[in-house]
Design an enzyme around this catalytic site. Structure first.
Site, mmCIF file in Angstrom:
data_model
loop_
_atom_site.group_PDB
_atom_site.id
_atom_site.type_symbol
_atom_site.label_atom_id
_atom_site.label_comp_id
_atom_site.label_asym_id
_atom_site.label_seq_id
_atom_site.Cartn_x
_atom_site.Cartn_y
_atom_site.Cartn_z
ATOM 1 N N SER A 650 43.485 16.979 8.597
ATOM 2 C CA SER A 650 44.936 17.140 8.703
ATOM 3 C C SER A 650 45.364 17.797 10.009
ATOM 4 O O SER A 650 46.554 17.846 10.312
ATOM 5 C CB SER A 650 45.468 17.961 7.519
ATOM 6 N N LYS A 693 51.723 24.236 3.134
ATOM 7 C CA LYS A 693 51.670 24.326 4.596
ATOM 8 C C LYS A 693 53.042 24.663 5.179
ATOM 9 O O LYS A 693 53.169 25.553 6.032
ATOM 10 C CB LYS A 693 51.165 23.000 5.172
#
Length: 796
Positions: A650, A693
């Protein structure tokens, strides 16, 4: 800045509308489990299939309600089936080491046990009274009198002969003595010694003759004695038979259709002669202790050991064995210590889960089953042979722990294993017999598609649980909050999480806060308070990391610009909790041909997927920039202040943008944070943990002061995964924070730099002064420098 990439408020979180959903005040019990039609149909088929081998493996993660679904379905089904046979063990009088199993109809186990108890009580009442009755005593006296008559007649004959020899015969008990007679009187020892020696010798001679004659006359005495004993034994046997016949007649009539019981009663009848003679003959003391000892002795001989007694109204048994060690599953034999020696008998046989589930269903945890020694092989043996054998597996190791070998019991059970995917595939790979015995797989999904039906089902399940658990009733707003939280757990606006247990736990926690505030109903505020309290309990580490960022221990910039530096978004998972935190990614570029060096991989901290993501960067650079010249570059990428293992791709979008920044010397705005993976063509792909996140970066920005310039960049494919907290949504609504969704590297570069990235034209060229033009120019420059160095080395 591309405003069309900015996400609107309504896309940041799912909004549930319960107005059209029917939520009754008394929720109905649902059949089956919410949103698992595939698993449920597989389970139903496996249970309905009568053929051997169609046992079921229920596969899925914990917390999906697997056990609940199994129990609910089986409880409904079990009542429609006939209750299976009951079983008892009884003594084998021919070989007590091999107890006999008796099969009985359901509910007859305790009935037989009580009947035998009454039978033994009746025995104690009848004996020894039966031997003390006048009829018995008369018959016994007659037999003894006959013996005495024969004996006395023989003695009389000898006595008459003795009298002819002037000798008197004396009989005391069974001892016979002789004495001389003088003047019609028998002499004593002293008088006998005064007789002349000649007379004494004659007396001795006559006595010898008489003794010989006595022996001859009593030659048949042992035979008379044996005849008397046999007649008394026969009398005893006839008396016992006459006394017990009415007792047996009642039992035999009651159990005439149960062959095993009739056989056992016949064995008891044969054996009773011995036990009555041993324990219940006259002459024994009759105090309370002696009577209790007799009762205990008879109990140990004849009382059946009922190991399983099924109830008719319960139908087929459903047994969940939470601790499947060998004795718990297959049964065991207990011992008692008698003067230092361990002894046992059929009464010490204890049933296992297989006995209790026989004729029904046995539910086992696959992981536990494989943990304990001998259990898996023993279960396979039992299922393949169709019988339960109580044995000691340790005897194979030379440890003899068993002295009985109970008769086997036929086994007819449906086994349902509950386990994870890993265990299922491990068994499938390592055990060739596994698929033969567990042919049905009930596979649980980890999510539930969100639609009107599933929303109603989820809401009813929450309401029903609150009612059943004794919690306060849930308001519509509370149910709505639970649905939104479930979607957040599944990280998808279109799915619920199948981990229903988590939502049920939240109801219990919210009920505590509801009781503390003395509200009549659990409302949205209580659900949110429970979630907030849970986050606070698990939030020590995330708070510590945030404080280190704020005091400058961990270097993260949230304003200004920098070349070769970017904020990546990461998720940290510790124990059962996860939280997001930004991480600085830095890149350096310099002439050479080493390629892109992943410092994490070189330090053996980067795991496989992370390393793959970095390698893709080389593919993107070659495809986008090195079509006209060789790609020659040396670059280093690092996730700064990271000291543990890193996995996942990611960060690859952030790493590529950082690399291009360092390559083109274009500054990146530090108020942005980026997450997303890329492919070799520069397309941005979805990643996991998107909500954590964004919220992790938001917390840092909020702590430093939101000024309207902070933003998170995420893949457009992750828009459906957004279930953000209300404080983030409020900040976006006020213009203090923004979230952008991108599809390509170029869109990301333009957001981060505020400059035009540039699209390739028909000639394969990028517009001048675009970021991509700068990148290709810089790479060509490095390539030429590398070529010149190679030429100089060749000339040298």
């Amino acid at each position: 800045m591309s405003s069309h990439l900015k996400l609107p408020i309504d896309s940041l979180k799912l909004t549930i509308d319960l107005n059209g959903i029917d939520l009754p005040e008394v929720p109905r019990l649902q059949t089956g489990i919410l949103g698992q039609p595939r698993a449920q149909s597989a389970l139903e088929f496996g249970i309905a299939m009568p053929n051997p081998g169609y046992n079921v493996f229920v596969m899925g993660e914990t917390g999906l309600g697997r056990l609940t679904m199994i129990m609910n379905h089986l409880e409904t089904l079990a009542h429609t089936r006939t209750a299976p046979s009951s079983y008892a063990y009884v003594d084998n009088f021919d070989n007590s080491r091999e107890p006999v199993a008796i099969e009985l109809p359901a509910e007859y186990g305790q009935v037989l046990s009580k009947d035998i108890e009454k039978f033994l009580d009746d025995l104690l009442e009848n004996f020894p009274a039966a031997f003390e009755s006048p009829t018995y005593q008369q018959k016994k006296s007659a037999i003894e009198r006959q013996f005495s008559q024969n004996y006395n007649a023989a003695i009389d004959i000898v006595d008459k002969k003795a009298q002819t020899l002037s000798i008197a015969l004396f009989k005391e008990s069974e001892t016979i003595t002789f004495a001389p007679i003088r003047k019609d009187k028998s002499l004593n020892e002293e008088q006998f010694q005064q007789l002349p020696q000649a007379e004494r010798d004659i007396f001795h001679k006559h006595v010898e003759e008489l003794e010989d004659y006595l022996s001859e006359v009593l030659l048949e005495l042992p035979q008379w004695r044996r005849a008397m004993i046999d007649k008394i034994k026969q009398l005893d046997s006839d008396t016992i038979s006459l006394a017990i016949e009415p007792l047996f007649a009642e039992l035999e009539e009651k159990y005439q259709n149960i062959d095993d019981v009739i056989t056992y009663l016949a064995e008891i009848k044969k054996h009773l002669n011995l036990s009555i003679a041993d324990y219940l003959m006259p002459g024994r003391t009759s105090d309370a202790r002696e009577s209790a000892a007799k009762r205990l002795a008879l109990n140990e001989l004849y009382a059946p050991n009922v190991i399983v007694d099924n109830k008719l109204e319960s139908g087929a048994p459903i047994i969940y064995e939470p601790h499947p060690i060998y004795p718990n599953l297959f049964g065991r034999i207990e011992y008692v210590s008698d003067q230092g020696a361990l002894i046992t008998n059929y009464q010490k046989i204890c049933a296992g889960s297989l006995h209790r589930a026989n004729g029904g269903y046995l539910i086992l945890d696959a992981e536990k089953l494989l943990t304990y020694p001998f259990v898996w092989d023993g279960l396979k043996r039992a299922l393949q042979s169709g019988r339960i054998e109580i044995e000691s597996p340790y005897s194979e190791l030379g440890i003899n722990t068993i002295t009985l070998k109970p008769e086997i019991i036929p086994l007819n059970v449906k086994v349902i294993l509950v386990g994870s995917r890993d265990i299922y595939y491990l068994l499938e790979e390592m055990d060739a017999e596994f698929n033969e015995m567990f042919r049905i797989l009930a596979d649980f999904d980890s999510y539930i598609p969100r639609n009107e039906k599933s929303i109603q089902g989820f809401a009813l399940l929450m309401l029903k649980h609150a009612q059943d658990s004794g919690a306060k009733p849930l308001t519509r707003a509370a149910v709505k909050s639970l649905i939104e939280h479930s979607c957040r757990l599944s990280e998808n606006q279109h799915h619920f999480s199948a981990h229903i247990k988590d939502s049920l736990d939240i109801i219990a926690e919210a009920n505590l806060f509801c009781n503390q505030t003395q509200h009549a109903e659990i409302d949205k505020v209580h659900i949110e308070k429970a979630l907030s309290a849970r986050e606070h309990r698990n939030g020590r580490l995330s708070q510590a990391i945030l404080e280190e960022m704020l005091d400058g221990t961990i270097l993260i910039d949230t304003e200004g610009e920098a070349i070769g530096k970017i904020n990546g978004l990461t998720v940290l998972e510790i124990g059962g909790s996860s939280f997001g935190a930004p991480a600085r990614i830095t890149t350096t570029v310099y002439p050479g041909s080493r390629g892109i060096v992943d410092i994490e991989r070189e330090a053996e901290l980067g795991q496989a997927i992370h390393s793959k993501g970095v390698m893709i960067l080389t593919g993107y650079l070659g495809h986008s920039y090195a079509q006209q010249f060789p790609l020659a570059i040396s670059a280093s990428i690092a996730i700064e202040q990271s000291y543990g293992y890193i996995d996942g791709d990611s960060a690859s979008l952030a790493e590529l943008c950082c690399l291009i920044s360092a390559l083109t010397r274009t500054p990146i705005m530090q108020s942005f944070a980026v997450t997303g993976s890329i492919n070799q063509y520069g397309e941005v792909q979805a990643v996991g943990g998107i909500n954590e996140k964004i919220e992790g970066y938001f917390r840092l920005c909020k702590a430093r002061g939101l000024k309207g310039e902070h933003a998170a960049i995420i893949p457009a494919a992750n828009k459906r995964n957004l279930m953000l907290k209300q404080e983030v949504i409020d900040a976006v609504e006020e213009g203090l924070f923004a979230i952008y969704a991108v599809r390509s590297v170029n869109e990301t570069l333009e957001l981060l730099t505020g400059q035009y990235a540039g699209e390739v034209d028909n000639d394969g060229l990028y517009p001048e002064n675009s970021i991509n033009f700068k990148a290709i120019s810089r790479l060509k420059e490095i390539s030429d420098m590398t070529s010149d160095d190679d030429k100089e080395e060749a000339e040298a």
